[in-house]
Structures are given as structure tokens and as C-alpha cells.
Design an enzyme around this catalytic site. Sequence first.
Site: not given
Ligand code: NAI
Length: 505
Positions: A123, A144, A156, A194
Site C-alpha cells: 500500500s 492493491h 487498485e 491513500n
Molecule cells: P501481515 O503481517 O498480517 O501478514 C504478512 C505475512 O507475510 C505474515 O504471515 C508473514 O509471516 C509473511 N511473510 C513475511 N515475510 C515473508 C517472506 N519473505 N516470505 C513469505 N512470507 C512472508 O500483513 P498484512 O496486513 O497482511 O499486509 C501484507 C501486505 O499487504 C503489506 O505489503 C501491506 O502493506 C499490504 N496491505 C495491507 C493492508 C492492511 O490493511 N493490512 C491493506 C492493503 C495492503
Amino acid sequence: MTALNINAQIAVIGAGAMGAGIAQVAAQAGHPVLLLDNRPGAAAQAIAGIDRQLGKRVEKGKLSAQARVTTVARLQAVDNIEALADCALIIEAIVENLEVKRELFRQLESLCGEHCILASNTSSLSITSIAAQLDHPQRMLGLHFFNPAPVMALVEIVSGLASDPALAACLYDTAKSWGKKPVHTRSTPGFIVNRVARPFYAENLRLLQEGAADVPTLDALMREAGGFAMGAFELTDLIGHDVNYAVTCSVFDAYYGDTRFLPSLIQKELVDAGRLGRKSGQGFYSYADGITRAQPTEVNSRAVVDTCVVEGDLGVANALLARLRERGVEVIQRDGHGVLRVGDAVLALSDGRMACQRAREDGLDNLILLDLAFDYGQASRIAISCGADIDPNAMQQGIALLQRAGFSVSQLSDSPALAVLRTVAMLANEAADAVLQGVACAADVDLAMRAGVNYPQGPLAWADTIGLAHVLRVLENLQAGYGEERYRPSLLLRRRVAEGRTLHD
Ligand code: NAI
């Protein structure tokens, strides 16, 4: 190019909140989906979580038991990246860290066939920058989703400098075939939502900081007059102040400190105090058991009014007149410059000047300014402001007229453009600048704000409804009133007003 074939193998990397949701969306659409996470067991747990979620929907009768079984059967947890070699599309939703994402995509590029599309759910990071070190950066795009991905319609489709437009079209069609509302955008800070949403938080925080009104009153105005689903303070309490403040800081820094995106000291103090909102039990509001939320402040009048005189055209506020007539108020029409007279009071829609200033400049005694309402015919609340020297009886008459129309009336301190008008003018201004800079087309900006953050109307269409010349005047008066660049009107607004066109022409 059309959407990916329903049998095309998709992979999602990162089985957290977003990755799990995206995997569910793709599987529900019919794709076989591989889910990978570097935390052992996380992918399998996420699939079990999806199964439970779908189970709840079956219990509520919203999904058939068969659909649950087939969806979950399409999901497969894998524990090594090599398993993704034959995918048509890989969506990354891992930790928000540029170097970690770059390293992952480099690995994927060396592993996957040349037709595999690489997408990031980031994001805040630049797609151009994530793709920069790839041999084939044209195959990298942003996809996105919004949280929770199975519920939120907006996606997006983000193109970096090198992204292939045909692949952007393919992802657009694919997202559409998954039941989503996709929009195209360029990889610029905050993409559409955003970025364009920042004034919603910023202007409310500023009004609070300047003592225009208290938290429950501003929230109630955004909901009950502005037609927004939530006020800025209850919404940031829900999002989490750490998250919302970080996004604001990141957009502010990315735009080299443009004061339009200036973070708020009030929000920083909440973050410093650990008052992160609902998740910590305290933000602008307390979420402790047994606490009753403070009510918005209102002004009331016992004056009796049966007649008012409208001089000229009230513009977007004209629906107010039908509402008064329906409730038995006699409305007498005369020529004039868009004011409503009741007793000794003069009511007018704000043009961005403070009431004290406009009263003096336009020679209007006992001026009461009205805020914007999304729908003057339906709104249950309206904000007003007036100068310090208003005659108390005239004030009572003005309030009484609005109460006769069925409004709860909240009085703000004498603030330029009040609350809803200021917020909507600044949202429209940011949206116009995004269009001017080619971030997205007008229709996609409006769709993004409706589908991504549930605005009652896209900010550009809203500005067209208010009247672009009025919105421009409001911004010019805000800029002059504050003496700040923050309120400078977008060139696109000026151009369209000069051309006599709307923002959607
Ligand atoms: P989260 O922390 O809930 O999940 C991330 C997951 O990725 C974890 O399970 C972690 O173990 C895994 N992980 C981390 N590094 C890794 C790697 N190198 N290889 C494989 N797995 C790996 O995070 P969330 O909230 O799901 O966000 C994920 C992405 O989505 C980020 O880029 C964030 O900016 C984006 N995003 C988040 C939103 C939100 O509201 N939480 C909305 C839109 C986008």
C-alpha cells in the site's frame, strides 16, 4: 487482453490478513491457489481460517455447503518457493519492506516462466522501485486490495514506470471477473485512495486542534450532514492511529513535505501515548466496558418562526426550501444574492470566509453561515457558525428555522468553510490534482473513493454537484484566510471553471 483463464494457477505469498483474503477471493472465483508463508504452518492455518469463515457464511445461508468445499479444495498450502514455478500470477502480500520485497521478486523472476505476472499488494511502496532490479520489470505491477479483501470491492491496479499496459489490462479484467471493482492508477505515493482520502483526516484533525468543535460533534457532522459512513475520529480509532499516522507521514515525506499532507500533532500525541484506538481500548474514544460515549453538542432555540424570505438562489442548499415548505414554513421568494432571511438573521451557505469577515465585507448584519450537507433534503444535522457580535435574538431565529426544518443544529466556532464543506472541498481538490497529474482518470478516482472507503459520492462528482466555481471560491478563501499553500486550488479546478466545464467532462 482478457482476464486470466479460470484454470490459471495463482499463488499468494504471505498468509497474513491480506494474503489469506486475496487467496480466498481468487479461489472463490475458481482458480487453483497456492499459498506460501515463511512462518511454518501459517499458510495451512490461513486456509483453516478461510474454511471457518466460509462455514459461518454457510450457517447464515449466504453460501452453499458445496461452494465452501470446492473453494477450500482449490487452496493449497506450500512450504517452498520452487512450488510456484508454473504460476500465471503471483501476488505478494508479505511484510511492508522494500528490500525484502525486492529480494523476493528477484527470486521469483529467476524461478518463474516469462509469462508469469508478478504483483505486489503493497500500500505504500513504489511499484517502480520494487521492479527496478528485475530483468523484466514490465511484468511487475501493483494489485492493491483493501482490507478485508473478500469484502471490499476496490482493487487498485498499479502501473510502475516499466509495467506493461497489456498486463495492467489483464489484471483489470481478471479483478473484474473476480467480482471486484478495479481501477487503473500510476505508481505514485498513496496511489488513489491513500492519497485522496488524506484531507478527510487532516481537515477534521485541524478543526479539532483549532477548537472548532469537539470529537463527537465533528464525527456526527461527517455522518449526519456529510453522509460519510463514519466520522474521521471514530474511523481512525478503528484503523489504528499508528497505522493511519504512518500512512500520513509516508505520503507527506513522499511528496517532499507538501503541507497538504501535513501530519497532525494531535494524532502523534495519541500514538506517543499508546492510545491507538479500538485495538488498545482507547483512542479519541474510550472502549472500556460501561463507558457511554459523549454526545455531539447542539444548540436549541425556543423562538417561533413561520416565515422566511429567500433572496436569489441558495445553490446546492436549495433543497432546504422544499424541506421548510413541507413542514409548514412560508417561504417567500425574492431576487437577491443567495441568502435566506428569517427575522433579523441572514443565513447563507459558506463560501470559505469566516462569518465575521463575510458579514463585514458584504455588509450583512447577523450573518449565520451554513455548512454543506450531502443531501439537504435528508440530512439530520447541520453545522452553523456566526461572528461574535451577532444579536442573540437573531441567532435564536436562525436556529429555530433550521430546527423547524428538522435539523439538529451544531454550532462551530467561526471557522473558514466550517466542517463538511471544508473537508469535501479539500477532498475534491486532492482528487482533481491526482487527475491533473495523470495518476488516474476522473471516473476511476471517484469509483475508488466510493468502493475503497465508502464515500457517499466520488469527490469529483460531488464538487460538480456543489458547483465547481463555488468549490474554487471556497478553496481560494481558505488559502487567503489561513495564508497557507495547503489550501491552494488545483490547476485543474481553475481550468475547468474558466472553461465552464465540470470535472467529469
Ligand atoms: P501481515 O503481517 O498480517 O501478514 C504478512 C505475512 O507475510 C505474515 O504471515 C508473514 O509471516 C509473511 N511473510 C513475511 N515475510 C515473508 C517472506 N519473505 N516470505 C513469505 N512470507 C512472508 O500483513 P498484512 O496486513 O497482511 O499486509 C501484507 C501486505 O499487504 C503489506 O505489503 C501491506 O502493506 C499490504 N496491505 C495491507 C493492508 C492492511 O490493511 N493490512 C491493506 C492493503 C495492503
